[in-house]
Design an enzyme around this catalytic site. Structure first.
Site, PDB file in Angstrom:
ATOM      1  N   ARG A   1       0.914  -1.112   0.028  1.00 19.03           N
ATOM      2  CA  ARG A   1      -0.163   0.021  -0.011  1.00 19.03           C
ATOM      3  C   ARG A   1       0.707   1.330  -0.032  1.00 19.03           C
ATOM      4  O   ARG A   1       0.835   1.953   1.032  1.00 19.03           O
ATOM      5  CB  ARG A   1      -1.034   0.095   1.141  1.00 19.03           C
ATOM      6  CG  ARG A   1      -1.751  -1.108   1.046  1.00 19.03           C
ATOM      7  CD  ARG A   1      -2.932  -1.095   1.953  1.00 19.03           C
ATOM      8  NE  ARG A   1      -4.112  -1.173   1.021  1.00 19.03           N
ATOM      9  CZ  ARG A   1      -5.310  -1.298   1.301  1.00 19.03           C
ATOM     10  NH1 ARG A   1      -5.527  -1.146   2.756  1.00 19.03           N
ATOM     11  NH2 ARG A   1      -6.380  -1.652   0.808  1.00 19.03           N
TER      12      ARG A   1
ATOM     13  N   GLN B   1      -0.427   2.312  -5.712  1.00 19.52           N
ATOM     14  CA  GLN B   1      -1.943   2.591  -5.807  1.00 19.52           C
ATOM     15  C   GLN B   1      -2.847   1.904  -6.485  1.00 19.52           C
ATOM     16  O   GLN B   1      -3.954   1.510  -6.808  1.00 19.52           O
ATOM     17  CB  GLN B   1      -2.217   3.945  -5.178  1.00 19.52           C
ATOM     18  CG  GLN B   1      -3.344   4.137  -4.332  1.00 19.52           C
ATOM     19  CD  GLN B   1      -3.121   5.528  -3.737  1.00 19.52           C
ATOM     20  OE1 GLN B   1      -2.223   6.209  -4.044  1.00 19.52           O
ATOM     21  NE2 GLN B   1      -4.005   5.809  -2.470  1.00 19.52           N
TER      22      GLN B   1
ATOM     23  N   ASP C   1      -4.011  -1.620  -6.965  1.00 16.34           N
ATOM     24  CA  ASP C   1      -4.522  -1.991  -5.574  1.00 16.34           C
ATOM     25  C   ASP C   1      -5.728  -2.577  -5.902  1.00 16.34           C
ATOM     26  O   ASP C   1      -6.715  -1.662  -5.764  1.00 16.34           O
ATOM     27  CB  ASP C   1      -4.349  -1.019  -4.596  1.00 16.34           C
ATOM     28  CG  ASP C   1      -4.761  -1.499  -3.510  1.00 16.34           C
ATOM     29  OD1 ASP C   1      -5.020  -2.669  -3.106  1.00 16.34           O
ATOM     30  OD2 ASP C   1      -4.933  -0.714  -2.216  1.00 16.34           O
TER      31      ASP C   1
ATOM     32  N   SER D   1      -8.321  -1.771  -2.942  1.00 21.03           N
ATOM     33  CA  SER D   1      -8.960  -0.504  -2.982  1.00 21.03           C
ATOM     34  C   SER D   1     -10.105  -0.307  -3.969  1.00 21.03           C
ATOM     35  O   SER D   1     -10.954   0.107  -3.627  1.00 21.03           O
ATOM     36  CB  SER D   1      -8.133   0.471  -3.132  1.00 21.03           C
ATOM     37  OG  SER D   1      -7.293   0.523  -1.914  1.00 21.03           O
TER      38      SER D   1
ATOM     39  N   TYR E   1      -3.049  -0.473   7.939  1.00 26.66           N
ATOM     40  CA  TYR E   1      -3.985  -1.421   8.373  1.00 26.66           C
ATOM     41  C   TYR E   1      -4.350  -1.276   9.936  1.00 26.66           C
ATOM     42  O   TYR E   1      -3.530  -0.907  10.862  1.00 26.66           O
ATOM     43  CB  TYR E   1      -3.757  -2.765   8.194  1.00 26.66           C
ATOM     44  CG  TYR E   1      -3.907  -3.288   6.560  1.00 26.66           C
ATOM     45  CD1 TYR E   1      -5.080  -3.236   5.996  1.00 26.66           C
ATOM     46  CD2 TYR E   1      -2.768  -3.710   6.068  1.00 26.66           C
ATOM     47  CE1 TYR E   1      -5.246  -3.576   4.755  1.00 26.66           C
ATOM     48  CE2 TYR E   1      -2.686  -4.014   4.678  1.00 26.66           C
ATOM     49  CZ  TYR E   1      -3.932  -4.079   4.054  1.00 26.66           C
ATOM     50  OH  TYR E   1      -4.084  -4.346   2.680  1.00 26.66           O
TER      51      TYR E   1
HETATM   52  P1  NAD Z   1      -9.510  -3.106   5.823  1.00 24.99           P
HETATM   53  O1  NAD Z   1     -10.383  -3.503   4.542  1.00 24.99           O
HETATM   54  O2  NAD Z   1      -8.332  -3.961   6.320  1.00 24.99           O
HETATM   55  O3  NAD Z   1     -10.258  -2.641   7.093  1.00 24.99           O
HETATM   56  C1  NAD Z   1     -11.455  -1.797   6.941  1.00 24.99           C
HETATM   57  C2  NAD Z   1     -11.667  -0.961   8.240  1.00 24.99           C
HETATM   58  O4  NAD Z   1     -12.102  -1.479   9.237  1.00 24.99           O
HETATM   59  C3  NAD Z   1     -10.298  -0.328   8.185  1.00 24.99           C
HETATM   60  O5  NAD Z   1     -10.532   1.131   8.354  1.00 24.99           O
HETATM   61  C4  NAD Z   1      -9.887  -0.724   9.748  1.00 24.99           C
HETATM   62  O6  NAD Z   1      -9.361   0.364  10.571  1.00 24.99           O
HETATM   63  C5  NAD Z   1     -11.229  -0.741  10.220  1.00 24.99           C
HETATM   64  N1  NAD Z   1     -11.466  -1.516  11.654  1.00 24.99           N
HETATM   65  C6  NAD Z   1     -10.681  -2.688  11.876  1.00 24.99           C
HETATM   66  N2  NAD Z   1     -10.916  -3.136  13.078  1.00 24.99           N
HETATM   67  C7  NAD Z   1     -12.157  -2.463  13.642  1.00 24.99           C
HETATM   68  C8  NAD Z   1     -12.903  -2.254  14.631  1.00 24.99           C
HETATM   69  N3  NAD Z   1     -12.661  -2.980  15.745  1.00 24.99           N
HETATM   70  N4  NAD Z   1     -13.700  -1.179  14.816  1.00 24.99           N
HETATM   71  C9  NAD Z   1     -13.916  -0.450  13.668  1.00 24.99           C
HETATM   72  N5  NAD Z   1     -13.240  -0.429  12.646  1.00 24.99           N
HETATM   73  C10 NAD Z   1     -12.222  -1.378  12.436  1.00 24.99           C
HETATM   74  O7  NAD Z   1      -8.950  -1.584   5.295  1.00 24.99           O
HETATM   75  P2  NAD Z   1      -8.684  -1.038   3.946  1.00 24.99           P
HETATM   76  O8  NAD Z   1     -10.106  -0.404   3.563  1.00 24.99           O
HETATM   77  O9  NAD Z   1      -8.352  -1.971   3.068  1.00 24.99           O
HETATM   78  O10 NAD Z   1      -7.713   0.297   4.283  1.00 24.99           O
HETATM   79  C11 NAD Z   1      -7.206   0.749   5.398  1.00 24.99           C
HETATM   80  C12 NAD Z   1      -6.259   1.868   5.327  1.00 24.99           C
HETATM   81  O11 NAD Z   1      -5.191   1.705   4.292  1.00 24.99           O
HETATM   82  C13 NAD Z   1      -7.101   3.113   4.959  1.00 24.99           C
HETATM   83  O12 NAD Z   1      -6.690   4.286   5.584  1.00 24.99           O
HETATM   84  C14 NAD Z   1      -6.824   3.239   3.528  1.00 24.99           C
HETATM   85  O13 NAD Z   1      -6.910   4.696   3.043  1.00 24.99           O
HETATM   86  C15 NAD Z   1      -5.304   2.890   3.524  1.00 24.99           C
HETATM   87  N6  NAD Z   1      -4.923   2.524   1.973  1.00 24.99           N
HETATM   88  C16 NAD Z   1      -3.796   2.962   1.524  1.00 24.99           C
HETATM   89  C17 NAD Z   1      -3.552   2.637   0.394  1.00 24.99           C
HETATM   90  C18 NAD Z   1      -2.080   3.203  -0.478  1.00 24.99           C
HETATM   91  O14 NAD Z   1      -1.585   4.112   0.051  1.00 24.99           O
HETATM   92  N7  NAD Z   1      -1.854   2.632  -1.564  1.00 24.99           N
HETATM   93  C19 NAD Z   1      -4.167   1.727  -0.505  1.00 24.99           C
HETATM   94  C20 NAD Z   1      -5.453   1.263  -0.014  1.00 24.99           C
HETATM   95  C21 NAD Z   1      -5.797   1.705   1.330  1.00 24.99           C
END
Ligand code: NAD
Length: 370
Positions: free
Chosen positions: A121, A126, A129, A132, A227
């Site tokens: 990530r 990006q 990905d 996403s 994460y």
């Molecule tokens: P994910 O699918 O792993 O999880 C979904 C969400 O659930 C996350 O926001 C996580 O914090 C939340 N979560 C976990 N346990 C929880 C709990 N007990 N209660 C409430 N919420 C909880 O995560 P995701 O959507 O794939 O992305 C996570 C982060 O990574 C985001 O900030 C996203 O912007 C970032 N991201 C960065 C890149 C990049 O830089 N290339 C790409 C994709 C995502």
């Protein structure tokens, strides 16, 4: 490596394709040679003729594609490595944490394997990905699905016949899917609240016009990859109790809370469901990794005794397969473009590249990073 074969998906409910004609055309222009299994794009609206016009050769049998290719692409992992030539580079999602025997089989077959979930990530990666790209569509669709089943409308309406209050939507977990769910519910006119354990999320929630529910769980934070960290059982209990009241007042609860590579936390218990209004809807988008909602089922809707509908939020991107295929294909195109070696006119498996080092999970007869 420049001979790419696009397989037709075999999973019963899969509607997407890993490459669309527009990207086939761009890859062909770059120097790749393409072969497509007949019907590969049919369920996402792309005919064999469109692939042929884009420069691909169409074949009926998968064996012909395997014999031709040095790169094989598909959405879902295959059932086995049988038929793949040694040194083929296989690119798909793979569920590496739960498929250790299959990884070994690929290693023994001498196949190189890229697992698309393992793309790092980083800003540069990006555009490759798939997590996403697919999660944002799934988050959108979770709201549409719930809205269509809710016995009330989303926006506030003031009419001579009476005033309708806006629907209340609560999003638990605000990553990629959760952010799209908030944006979609807001656009439809709902009043939206949200919670996530990663503190950085509060600002993002507010900037979308939603309210961030404050719950003090003590030490939380996130990993280097962005994460969530896994909560302790005590922290989960505190979160459940704090969320119970918000759930009981909500018309729709959408849960997206996942912890990468681990079981999802149970955040909506039977007791909490019992306090919700009849006709309310819960969509569990973590259902495939253990579920955030007690009693949710990956393949079917469940009604609780008090009339709450629990909808499976499993792979909702498959309902919007045209856009999901376009985005998945864009991710694959970006990967094939990034590793194109113009000097040698082929893809280079460059392990010194940080993206390749992250997502190449099998090579040289070995499972890398056990
Ligand atoms: P994910 O699918 O792993 O999880 C979904 C969400 O659930 C996350 O926001 C996580 O914090 C939340 N979560 C976990 N346990 C929880 C709990 N007990 N209660 C409430 N919420 C909880 O995560 P995701 O959507 O794939 O992305 C996570 C982060 O990574 C985001 O900030 C996203 O912007 C970032 N991201 C960065 C890149 C990049 O830089 N290339 C790409 C994709 C995502």
């Amino acid at each position: 490596m420049k001979k790419v074969f696009l397989c037709k998906e075999i999973e019963k409910d899969e509607t997407r394709t890993a490459l669309v004609p527009m990207d086939v055309k761009k890859l062909a222009a770059m120097g790749y040679e393409l072969m497509v299994q007949s019907g590969a794009g049919a369920s996402s609206g792309y005919s064999d003729e469109e692939y042929a016009a884009a420069g691909a050769k169409i074949v009926q049998a998968i064996e012909d594609g395997y014999a031709f290719a040095d790169i094989v692409v598909r959405i879902n992992k295959p059932e086995s490595a049988a038929g793949l030539k040694r040194d083929t580079l296989h690119i798909s999602s793979f569920d590496v944490f739960n498929e250790k025997p299959l990884l070994k089989e690929f290693a023994q077959a001498g196949v190189k394997l890229i697992s698309l979930e393992m793309v790092p990530r980083t800003t540069l990666a990006q555009k490759m990905d798939i997590q996403s790209s697919q999660a944002s569509l799934a988050g959108y669709y979770a709201v549409i699905l719930a809205a269509a089943r809710l016995p009330k409308i989303f926006p506030m309406m003031m009419t001579p016949s009476g005033t309708i209050s806006p629907a209340k939507v609560f999003i638990i977990g605000v990553g990629v899917a959760g952010l799209q769910a908030i944006a979609t519910a807001k656009r439809l006119g709902a009043r939206v609240e949200a919670f996530d354990t990663r503190p950085v999320v509060e600002e993002q929630v507010k900037s979308l016009g939603a309210k961030f529910v404050k719950i003090d769980l003590g030490e939380m934070g996130q990993t280097e990859q962005g994460y969530a960290k896994e909560l302790t059982p005590e922290q989960i209990k505190i979160q459940q109790n704090a969320q119970a009241k918000v759930c009981s007042q909500s018309d729709i609860v959408i849960t997206t809370a996942k912890v990468f590579g681990r079981k999802a936390p149970l955040l909506v218990t039977r007791d909490m469901l019992a306090q919700m209004k009849a006709g309310s809807i819960v969509v569990d988008m973590a259902v495939s990794t253990g579920g955030n909602v007690e009693g949710s089922h990956p393949d079917e809707d469940v009604f609780t005794d008090n009339g709450v509908l629990i909808i499976s939020g499993n792979t909702l991107e498959r309902f919007v397969q045209r856009d999901a295929s376009n985005m998945f294909s864009g991710n694959i195109f970006a990967l094939l473009e990034h590793f194109w070696d113009n000097e040698n006119k082929g893809l280079k498996v460059d392990i010194s590249d940080e993206i390749m080092a992250g997502c190449l999970v099998v090579a040289d007869g070995k499972v890398l990073r056990e």
